[in-house]
Design a protein around this motif. Structure first.
Motif, PDB file in Angstrom:
ATOM      1  N   VAL A 194       0.864  -1.184   0.000  1.00  0.00           N
ATOM      2  CA  VAL A 194       0.000   0.000   0.000  1.00  0.00           C
ATOM      3  C   VAL A 194       0.897   1.230   0.000  1.00  0.00           C
ATOM      4  N   TYR A 195       0.669   2.136  -0.953  1.00  0.00           N
ATOM      5  CA  TYR A 195       1.374   3.422  -0.921  1.00  0.00           C
ATOM      6  C   TYR A 195       0.567   4.379  -0.061  1.00  0.00           C
ATOM      7  N   GLU A 196       1.114   4.719   1.094  1.00  0.00           N
ATOM      8  CA  GLU A 196       0.390   5.581   2.017  1.00  0.00           C
ATOM      9  C   GLU A 196       0.087   6.941   1.389  1.00  0.00           C
ATOM     10  N   SER A 197       1.077   7.455   0.661  1.00  0.00           N
ATOM     11  CA  SER A 197       0.949   8.824   0.154  1.00  0.00           C
ATOM     12  C   SER A 197      -0.248   8.982  -0.784  1.00  0.00           C
ATOM     13  N   SER A 198      -0.493   7.971  -1.622  1.00  0.00           N
ATOM     14  CA  SER A 198      -1.624   8.090  -2.552  1.00  0.00           C
ATOM     15  C   SER A 198      -2.778   7.194  -2.128  1.00  0.00           C
ATOM     16  N   ASN A 199      -2.599   6.531  -0.991  1.00  0.00           N
ATOM     17  CA  ASN A 199      -3.623   5.639  -0.470  1.00  0.00           C
ATOM     18  C   ASN A 199      -4.035   4.608  -1.522  1.00  0.00           C
ATOM     19  N   THR A 200      -3.000   4.055  -2.191  1.00  0.00           N
ATOM     20  CA  THR A 200      -3.254   3.087  -3.265  1.00  0.00           C
ATOM     21  C   THR A 200      -2.814   1.702  -2.830  1.00  0.00           C
ATOM     22  N   VAL A 201      -3.659   0.708  -3.104  1.00  0.00           N
ATOM     23  CA  VAL A 201      -3.221  -0.678  -2.927  1.00  0.00           C
ATOM     24  C   VAL A 201      -2.613  -1.110  -4.256  1.00  0.00           C
ATOM     25  N   ALA A 202      -1.276  -1.082  -4.318  1.00  0.00           N
ATOM     26  CA  ALA A 202      -0.610  -1.360  -5.588  1.00  0.00           C
ATOM     27  C   ALA A 202      -0.535  -2.859  -5.846  1.00  0.00           C
ATOM     28  N   LEU A 203      -0.359  -3.638  -4.792  1.00  0.00           N
ATOM     29  CA  LEU A 203      -0.333  -5.104  -4.921  1.00  0.00           C
ATOM     30  C   LEU A 203      -1.131  -5.691  -3.773  1.00  0.00           C
TER      31      LEU A 203
ATOM     32  N   GLY B 299       0.849  -6.895 -17.777  1.00  0.00           N
ATOM     33  CA  GLY B 299      -0.356  -6.364 -17.147  1.00  0.00           C
ATOM     34  C   GLY B 299      -0.601  -4.954 -17.634  1.00  0.00           C
ATOM     35  N   PRO B 300      -1.834  -4.479 -17.497  1.00  0.00           N
ATOM     36  CA  PRO B 300      -2.141  -3.121 -17.967  1.00  0.00           C
ATOM     37  C   PRO B 300      -1.430  -2.057 -17.137  1.00  0.00           C
ATOM     38  N   SER B 301      -1.493  -0.851 -17.626  1.00  0.00           N
ATOM     39  CA  SER B 301      -0.840   0.257 -16.938  1.00  0.00           C
ATOM     40  C   SER B 301      -1.449   0.458 -15.547  1.00  0.00           C
ATOM     41  N   GLY B 302      -0.586   0.674 -14.590  1.00  0.00           N
ATOM     42  CA  GLY B 302      -1.070   0.907 -13.226  1.00  0.00           C
ATOM     43  C   GLY B 302      -1.438  -0.348 -12.478  1.00  0.00           C
ATOM     44  N   SER B 303      -1.122  -1.517 -13.046  1.00  0.00           N
ATOM     45  CA  SER B 303      -1.531  -2.773 -12.406  1.00  0.00           C
ATOM     46  C   SER B 303      -0.593  -3.182 -11.274  1.00  0.00           C
ATOM     47  N   GLY B 304       0.592  -2.585 -11.220  1.00  0.00           N
ATOM     48  CA  GLY B 304       1.496  -2.890 -10.117  1.00  0.00           C
ATOM     49  C   GLY B 304       2.785  -3.586 -10.528  1.00  0.00           C
ATOM     50  N   LYS B 305       3.086  -3.595 -11.825  1.00  0.00           N
ATOM     51  CA  LYS B 305       4.285  -4.292 -12.298  1.00  0.00           C
ATOM     52  C   LYS B 305       5.566  -3.661 -11.754  1.00  0.00           C
ATOM     53  N   THR B 306       5.633  -2.335 -11.887  1.00  0.00           N
ATOM     54  CA  THR B 306       6.839  -1.651 -11.413  1.00  0.00           C
ATOM     55  C   THR B 306       6.982  -1.825  -9.901  1.00  0.00           C
ATOM     56  N   THR B 307       5.862  -1.785  -9.210  1.00  0.00           N
ATOM     57  CA  THR B 307       5.902  -1.979  -7.763  1.00  0.00           C
ATOM     58  C   THR B 307       6.488  -3.349  -7.425  1.00  0.00           C
ATOM     59  N   LEU B 308       6.081  -4.362  -8.194  1.00  0.00           N
ATOM     60  CA  LEU B 308       6.609  -5.709  -7.943  1.00  0.00           C
ATOM     61  C   LEU B 308       8.121  -5.745  -8.181  1.00  0.00           C
TER      62      LEU B 308
ATOM     63  N   ASP C 156      12.615  -3.466 -16.224  1.00  0.00           N
ATOM     64  CA  ASP C 156      11.267  -2.888 -16.256  1.00  0.00           C
ATOM     65  C   ASP C 156      11.072  -2.182 -17.593  1.00  0.00           C
ATOM     66  N   GLU C 157      10.309  -2.789 -18.477  1.00  0.00           N
ATOM     67  CA  GLU C 157      10.055  -2.263 -19.826  1.00  0.00           C
ATOM     68  C   GLU C 157      11.336  -1.849 -20.531  1.00  0.00           C
ATOM     69  N   PRO C 158      12.264  -2.759 -20.698  1.00  0.00           N
ATOM     70  CA  PRO C 158      13.550  -2.400 -21.309  1.00  0.00           C
ATOM     71  C   PRO C 158      13.406  -1.997 -22.776  1.00  0.00           C
TER      72      PRO C 158
ATOM     73  N   THR D 154       6.911  -6.091 -19.505  1.00  0.00           N
ATOM     74  CA  THR D 154       6.653  -5.492 -20.811  1.00  0.00           C
ATOM     75  C   THR D 154       5.174  -5.314 -21.070  1.00  0.00           C
ATOM     76  N   HIS D 155       4.880  -4.393 -21.959  1.00  0.00           N
ATOM     77  CA  HIS D 155       3.525  -4.135 -22.427  1.00  0.00           C
ATOM     78  C   HIS D 155       3.268  -4.844 -23.737  1.00  0.00           C
ATOM     79  N   GLU D 156       4.375  -5.209 -24.417  1.00  0.00           N
ATOM     80  CA  GLU D 156       4.259  -5.577 -25.832  1.00  0.00           C
ATOM     81  C   GLU D 156       3.862  -7.020 -26.036  1.00  0.00           C
TER      82      GLU D 156
HETATM   83  N1  ATP Z   1       5.691   6.100  -5.278  1.00  0.00           N
HETATM   84  C1  ATP Z   1       4.362   5.968  -5.334  1.00  0.00           C
HETATM   85  N2  ATP Z   1       3.591   6.632  -4.462  1.00  0.00           N
HETATM   86  C2  ATP Z   1       2.258   6.499  -4.497  1.00  0.00           C
HETATM   87  N3  ATP Z   1       1.598   5.738  -5.360  1.00  0.00           N
HETATM   88  C3  ATP Z   1       2.312   5.038  -6.269  1.00  0.00           C
HETATM   89  C4  ATP Z   1       3.723   5.133  -6.297  1.00  0.00           C
HETATM   90  N4  ATP Z   1       4.174   4.355  -7.295  1.00  0.00           N
HETATM   91  C5  ATP Z   1       3.104   3.804  -7.858  1.00  0.00           C
HETATM   92  N5  ATP Z   1       1.973   4.198  -7.253  1.00  0.00           N
HETATM   93  C6  ATP Z   1       0.610   3.762  -7.585  1.00  0.00           C
HETATM   94  O1  ATP Z   1       0.560   2.358  -7.485  1.00  0.00           O
HETATM   95  C7  ATP Z   1      -0.152   1.788  -8.553  1.00  0.00           C
HETATM   96  C8  ATP Z   1       0.716   0.775  -9.303  1.00  0.00           C
HETATM   97  O2  ATP Z   1       1.752   1.472  -9.936  1.00  0.00           O
HETATM   98  P1  ATP Z   1       2.908   0.762 -10.775  1.00  0.00           P
HETATM   99  O3  ATP Z   1       3.892   1.802 -11.117  1.00  0.00           O
HETATM  100  O4  ATP Z   1       3.410  -0.393 -10.001  1.00  0.00           O
HETATM  101  O5  ATP Z   1       2.142   0.310 -12.078  1.00  0.00           O
HETATM  102  P2  ATP Z   1       2.710  -0.331 -13.437  1.00  0.00           P
HETATM  103  O6  ATP Z   1       2.035  -1.629 -13.629  1.00  0.00           O
HETATM  104  O7  ATP Z   1       4.193  -0.330 -13.415  1.00  0.00           O
HETATM  105  O8  ATP Z   1       2.207   0.708 -14.510  1.00  0.00           O
HETATM  106  P3  ATP Z   1       2.871   1.097 -15.924  1.00  0.00           P
HETATM  107  O9  ATP Z   1       2.623  -0.028 -16.850  1.00  0.00           O
HETATM  108  O10 ATP Z   1       2.128   2.325 -16.324  1.00  0.00           O
HETATM  109  O11 ATP Z   1       4.310   1.350 -15.671  1.00  0.00           O
HETATM  110  C9  ATP Z   1      -0.632   2.936  -9.418  1.00  0.00           C
HETATM  111  O12 ATP Z   1      -1.975   3.224  -9.062  1.00  0.00           O
HETATM  112  C10 ATP Z   1       0.263   4.076  -9.025  1.00  0.00           C
HETATM  113  O13 ATP Z   1      -0.435   5.294  -9.114  1.00  0.00           O
END
Ligand code: ATP
Ligand code: MG
Lengths: 228, 292
Positions: A10-19, A36-45, A163-165, A195-197
Motif C-alpha cells: 500500500v502506498y500511504e501517500s496516494s492511499n493506493t493498494v498497488a499489490l 499487465g495493464p498500466s497501473g496494475s502494479g508491475k513496477t511496484t513488484l 522494467d520495460e527495457p 513489458t507491455h508488448e
Molecule cells: N511512489 C508511489 N507513491 C504512491 N503511489 C504510487 C507510487 N508508485 C506507484 N503508485 C501507484 O501504485 C499503482 C501501481 O503502480 P505501478 O507503477 O506499479 O504500475 P505499473 O504496472 O508499473 O504501470 P505502468 O505499466 O504504467 O508502468 C498505481 O496506481 C500508481 O499510481
C-alpha cells in the motif's frame, strides 16, 4: 530466485493498494515475462525485488535475502546479486560506453585487472565491440540499452530484472534486445522482464505472469500467451 | 577502496562539473576574504587603539611643599597602591626641566628656575575605562597637588574599542553563517545534476561510504583550492591597502601590522575552514540522495 507470499503493498501517500495477496516463485535460471495493464502494479513488484520499496505485509525473499526485514546497510550486498535494466537506459552522459560499464565494477571495488578483461568481454557479448569510445548521446536507443544490459551484467548477477527495457525501442530493435536477454538467460542468469508488448511476449515461448489491479491473474508456466 | 579511484573521481567530477566547481571555489574565496579582512581590520584597529591608549598617560604632580626629592619619591608606594595603576615612573623637577628643554628651544628656558617645575609621576593605567575614578583616588593621596588626565580622550577610546569589537564580532559570526549557508547550497546545486549517477551507484550495490567518499574528496579539493586562493588574494589585498594607507597618511601614528605576522594563522584558518566546509558540504549535499 524470487519467493513472494501473500504480498501486499500500500502506498500511504496516494492511499493506493498497488499489490494485493500476490504469491509467486521464480526459480534460478528461469526466464519470466511480467505483463499487465498500466497501473496494475508491475513496477511496484520489480521495486519489491530491488529493495526500493518494502512490502506492507507478506513475505518477499530475493536471492536468499528477506526483503521485508533486510537492514539498510545489507542492501548493497543484496543488490550485487541483481542486475537492473531501466526503460530509459540511465547511462551517465559524460562517460563513454566503456566507462559506463566499468563504472559498475569500480563502485563495487573490483580490481583493475579484472575490469580490464571483463568489460571488453561483456561489451562483445552484447554486441557493442568497437563502440567503447562512443558517448551515450552518439548511440541509437537500441545500442544505449545494450550498454544498460552490459552494465547490469558486468558484475555477474544471479538475476537480471528489467522494467520495460524495450519501451523506447521500435519492434525490430525490441526483438533483438529480447533475443539478447534470452541468450543471457541461456548462459545461466535468471531474467525477469516487464513489458507491455503483446507481440513480443508471444514471439517467445516463456513463462508469463499476469497482474491486473494489483492481483496475480495468470501464471502460465511455459509457452505463455499474453492476451488482454 | 583505492586512493587512485578516489582522487581520479574527485578530479573527474571537478572538471566535468567545472562551472559548479568554479562557483563553489569562488564563494569559498569570497567568504574567506571578507571574514579575513574584517578580522585583520579589527586586529589593526585594536592595536592602534592600544598604542594610543599607551600614550594616554596621567601626570601626578607632587605638592611643592615637598621640595625634597627623596620625600617625593616616597609617594610612589601610595600611588602604586591605587588599584588601576599599572606603572608609576618618578620624574624629578630637574629631569622634567631637562625633558622640557630637550623638546623645545633651550633658549626659551634661559633664566627659568627649575623650581617652577614640580616633581611628578608619569602613570599608566591598566584600563583607561576607569580613568576618572582612578584620578579621584590619586587626588586623595596626601602630598599630591594635582592630577592631569585626559578624561574625554579616554572615554572616546573606550567607546571606539567597544564598538569595534562588537561590530567585528557580529560581522564575523554573521559571515560564518552566511558563508556556510551559501557554500552548502552551492555544493548541493553542484550535486543536483548527479542524482542519476548516485541512483545508479545505489542500484549496482555501492555502499553509502563508497558513494560519499568521492564527494568528500571533491569537497576537500575544492575547499583547499578555495583556502589557498583566498590566502594569496588576502595577502595581496592586505599589502596593497596597507601600502596605500601608510603612503597617504605619512608621519601619523598609523602603523599597520605586517601581513607576515599573521600569515601562518591566516593560512591555517583559511585552509581549515575551506577543508571543513568542503568536506561537510560534500557529505551534506548528497545526504538526501542516499536514502534509496
Ligand atoms: N511512489 C508511489 N507513491 C504512491 N503511489 C504510487 C507510487 N508508485 C506507484 N503508485 C501507484 O501504485 C499503482 C501501481 O503502480 P505501478 O507503477 O506499479 O504500475 P505499473 O504496472 O508499473 O504501470 P505502468 O505499466 O504504467 O508502468 C498505481 O496506481 C500508481 O499510481
Ligand atoms: Mg511501470
Amino acid at each position: 530466485m524470487v519467493y513472494m507470499q501473500n504480498v501486499r503493498k500500500v502506498y500511504e501517500s496516494s492511499n493506493t493498494v498497488a499489490l494485493d495477496n500476490v504469491s509467486l516463485t521464480i526459480e534460478d535460471g528461469e526466464f519470466v515475462f511480467l505483463v499487465g495493464p498500466s497501473g496494475s502494479g508491475k513496477t511496484t513488484l520489480m521495486k519489491l525485488i530491488t529493495g526500493e520499496v518494502r512490502p506492507t505485509s507478506g513475505k518477499v525473499v530475493v536471492n536468499d535475502f528477506d526483503m521485508g526485514t533486510i537492514k539498510r546497510r545489507k542492501l548493497p550486498k543484496m543488490r550485487r546479486t541483481l542486475g537492473v535494466v531501466f526503460q530509459d537506459y540511465r547511462l551517465i552522459e559524460n562517460m563513454n560506453v566503456y566507462d559506463n560499464v566499468a563504472f559498475a565494477m569500480r563502485v563495487v571495488g573490483a580490481p583493475n585487472s579484472e575490469i580490464k578483461t571483463r568489460v571488453p568481454y561483456i561489451l562483445e557479448l552484447v554486441g557493442l565491440e568497437g563502440r567503447e569510445k562512443r558517448m551515450p548521446g552518439e548511440l541509437s536507443g537500441g545500442e544505449q540499452q545494450r550498454v544498460g544490459i552490459a552494465r547490469a551484467l558486468v558484475n555477474s548477477p544471479r538475476m537480471i530484472v528489467a522494467d520495460e527495457p524495450t519501451g523506447n525501442l521500435d519492434p525490430a530493435r525490441s526483438l533483438e534486445l529480447m533475443l539478447l536477454l534470452e541468450k543471457i538467460n541461456e548462459m545461466g542468469t535468471t531474467v525477469v522482464v516487464v513489458t507491455h508488448e503483446k507481440e513480443l511476449v508471444n514471439a517467445f515461448s516463456k513463462r508469463v505472469i499476469t497482474i491486473d489491479c494489483g492481483e496475480k491473474t495468470g501464471d502460465s508456466v511455459e509457452g505463455g500467451y499474453y492476451d488482454l | 577502496m583505492r586512493l587512485g579511484y578516489l582522487t581520479r573521481e574527485g578530479f573527474r567530477s571537478i572538471t566535468t562539473h567545472s562551472f559548479m566547481s568554479f562557483a563553489t571555489v569562488t564563494i569559498i574565496v569570497a567568504c574567506l576574504i571578507i571574514m579575513g579582512s574584517v578580522s585583520l581590520l579589527s586586529l589593526n584597529i585594536n592595536k592602534l587603539i592600544k598604542e594610543l591608549e599607551a600614550q594616554n598617560e596621567i601626570v601626578v604632580f607632587v605638592d611643592e611643599a615637598i621640595g625634597d626629592e627623596a620625600a617625593a619619591r616616597d609617594l610612589q608606594r601610595n600611588i602604586e597602591a591605587v588599584d588601576n595603576v599599572a606603572s608609576a615612573e618618578f620624574v624629578s623637577r630637574t629631569q622634567a626641566m631637562e625633558n622640557f628643554m630637550g623638546k623645545y628651544d633651550a633658549s626659551l628656558m634661559e633664566g627659568i628656575d627649575e623650581d617652577v617645575f614640580r616633581h611628578r609621576f608619569i602613570i599608566h593605567l591598566n584600563d583607561i575605562a576607569y580613568m576618572s575614578q582612578t584620578k579621584m583616588e590619586l587626588e586623595a593621596i596626601r602630598g599630591v597637588a594635582k592630577v592631569n588626565a585626559h578624561l574625554d580622550y579616554a572615554q572616546n577610546f573606550v567607546m571606539i574599542r567597544n564598538v569595534v569589537s562588537i561590530v567585528s564580532l557580529v560581522l564575523i559570526v554573521m559571515l560564518v553563517f552566511v558563508s556556510f549557508f551559501i557554500m552548502s547550497n552551492t555544493i548541493k546545486l553542484a550535486t543536483f545534476g548527479r542524482r542519476e549517477e548516485i541512483a545508479i551507484m545505489k542500484m549496482v550495490g555501492a555502499t553509502n561510504a563508497f558513494i560519499r567518499l568521492p564527494f568528500v574528496v571533491e569537497g576537500l579539493i575544492l575547499g583547499m583550492m578555495g583556502g589557498s586562493i583566498a590566502f594569496l588574494a588576502e595577502w595581496g589585498i592586505y599589502n596593497l591597502v596597507s601600502g596605500r594607507l601608510v603612503g597617504s597618511i605619512t608621519g601619523t601614528l598609523l602603523n599597520v601590522i605586517p601581513f607576515r605576522q599573521y600569515a601562518l594563522p591566516v593560512f591555517i584558518i583559511y585552509m581549515g575552514v575551506g577543508i571543513l566546509v568542503g568536506a561537510f558540504g560534500g557529505v551534506n549535499a548528497i545526504r538526501n540522495y542516499l536514502k534509496v
